[in-house]
Design an enzyme around this catalytic site. Structure first.
Site, short mmCIF file in Angstrom:
data_model
loop_
_atom_site.label_atom_id
_atom_site.label_comp_id
_atom_site.label_asym_id
_atom_site.label_seq_id
_atom_site.Cartn_x
_atom_site.Cartn_y
_atom_site.Cartn_z
N GLY A 275 -50.84 16.96 -11.20
CA GLY A 275 -52.15 16.76 -10.60
C GLY A 275 -52.28 15.49 -9.80
N ASP B 225 -53.36 1.58 -13.54
CA ASP B 225 -53.30 3.02 -13.79
C ASP B 225 -53.91 3.39 -15.13
OD1 ASP B 225 -52.11 3.55 -11.37
OD2 ASP B 225 -50.07 3.56 -12.15
N CYS C 208 -47.36 -1.91 -2.47
CA CYS C 208 -47.44 -0.45 -2.42
C CYS C 208 -47.09 0.13 -1.06
CB CYS C 208 -48.82 0.02 -2.87
SG CYS C 208 -49.06 -0.13 -4.66
N GLY D 141 -38.53 -5.58 -22.05
CA GLY D 141 -38.32 -5.10 -20.70
C GLY D 141 -36.86 -4.83 -20.40
N HIS D 142 -36.57 -4.65 -19.12
CA HIS D 142 -35.20 -4.35 -18.68
C HIS D 142 -34.98 -4.97 -17.32
CE1 HIS D 142 -31.38 -2.25 -18.55
NE2 HIS D 142 -31.68 -1.77 -17.35
N SER D 143 -33.80 -5.55 -17.11
CA SER D 143 -33.49 -6.19 -15.82
C SER D 143 -32.14 -5.72 -15.33
CB SER D 143 -33.50 -7.72 -15.97
OG SER D 143 -32.51 -8.13 -16.89
#
Length: 341
Positions: free
Chosen positions: A44, A87, A14, A134-136
């Site tokens: 928000g 999250d 992060c 997924g995606h690559s």
């Protein structure tokens, strides 16, 4: 991994996020979506979007990905997945499905990618979710994360801005992982410090979230790239201030020594620049200031909870095995958003 180790981990997690100030300037120019079923959007600064499907069912959506912050690709996969899944838990939801997001250099050993994906898939399974695809894309650097969908009752969402005057604040994981990872890249972090950092980053917030749901929670967020103080200020908004108990902050013990050696991150400085003028430090050393600004990867939940519930909730959270504490209280709006003393 020899030469590839240097390329694999240049410093990520992060700490790679855009600074909160720059991000806010971009987002304020985007038209807000008006849909009565969109219970929580990006305006928000919440951790995930919440969209109501029926009177008793809402969908929670989020995504997160970043470059490696540790050399071991399997552990990196675990950390990146735990961070993305977090999250959902910060909103009070349950994970259902996840999709991989992958950026990977074509010239790098595909076995490394396999280890990243294995680590991520194991965390999705631990979360009770299904890895659905997924995606690559080919990229010059490694990046990995997840797009995650969860579910929640529309009336039981933990918004980050719902705290109330008199609430106590609980932090469920120790601070300082950004500082420790920086020291590690310089070959200066102790095994004990790095082990605790990795254990914290790979621990799902699922268990802490399930505990606090049994109590009167008014606001919740997870502490990630904007640091403890950045995410706390988002929770407070323009309505409240907070008193933070400087002697109660849980952090990885070696962090103070690493700060004295200036193993710091640019992201922590961006966080200081963004919210530093909202904070009053009373009797705090420079090391604690840096720990409170330090960007966390897969950090703990910061929970604003009814005062009477905080102690019993913390007693349960302590059984999860990570340093945690009641770290402050919500007060009426004052000149400074946060006072640390």
């Amino acid at each position: 991994m020899g030469q590839e180790e240097i390329v694999f981990c240049r410093g990520g997690g992060c700490t790679a996020k855009l600074g909160p100030g720059a991000l806010a300037k971009v987002l304020e120019k985007i038209p807000k979506t008006k849909d009565p079923n969109l219970l929580i959007g990006y305006e928000g600064s919440d951790d995930a979007a919440v969209y109501r499907l029926t009177d008793d069912l809402a969908m929670v959506q989020t995504l997160d990905f970043f470059p490696p912050m540790v050399e071991d690709p399997y552990i990196f996969g675990q950390i990146a997945a735990a961070n993305a899944l977090s999250d959902i838990y910060a909103m009070g939801g349950d994970v259902k499905t996840a999709l991989n997001i992958v950026c990977f250099p074509e010239a790098m050993d595909l076995n490394i990618l396999g280890q990243i994906l294995l680590g991520g898939s194991e965390k999705v399974r631990e979360a009770g979710g299904v890895l659905a695809g997924g995606h690559s894309i080919a990229d010059s650097d490694v990046k990995y994360g997840l797009s995650v969908t969860g579910t929640i009752h529309p009336d039981k969402v933990f918004a980050n801005s719902g705290c109330k005057e008199g609430d106590l604040l609980i932090l469920t994981k120790p601070l300082g992982v950004g500082i420790v990872c920086t020291a590690s890249r310089m070959g200066e972090a102790s095994d004990a410090a790095m082990d605790l950092a990795v254990r914290s980053m790979t621990s799902l917030n699922k268990y802490a979230s399930e505990i606090v749901r049994r109590y009167r929670v008014h606001g919740c967020t997870d502490v990630t790239g904007f640091g403890f103080l950045g995410h706390l200020c988002e929770m407070l908004g323009d309505s409240y201030s907070a008193l933070i108990y400087r002697d109660s902050i849980p952090f990885i013990p070696e962090c103070e020594a690493y700060v004295e050696e200036f193993y710091l991150t640019a992201a922590a400085q961006r966080n200081r620049n963004h919210v530093g003028d909202k904070v009053e430090f009373a009797g705090c050393g420079f090391a604690l200031e840096e720990i409170l600004f330090d960007p966390q990867t897969s950090g703990g939940l910061l929970v604003s909870m009814d005062r009477e519930d905080a102690a019993p909730a913390l007693e349960e959270i302590r059984k999860l095995g990570l340093p945690c504490a009641i770290v402050g209280e919500i007060r009426p709006k004052e000149e400074k958003a946060v006072t640390v003393k």
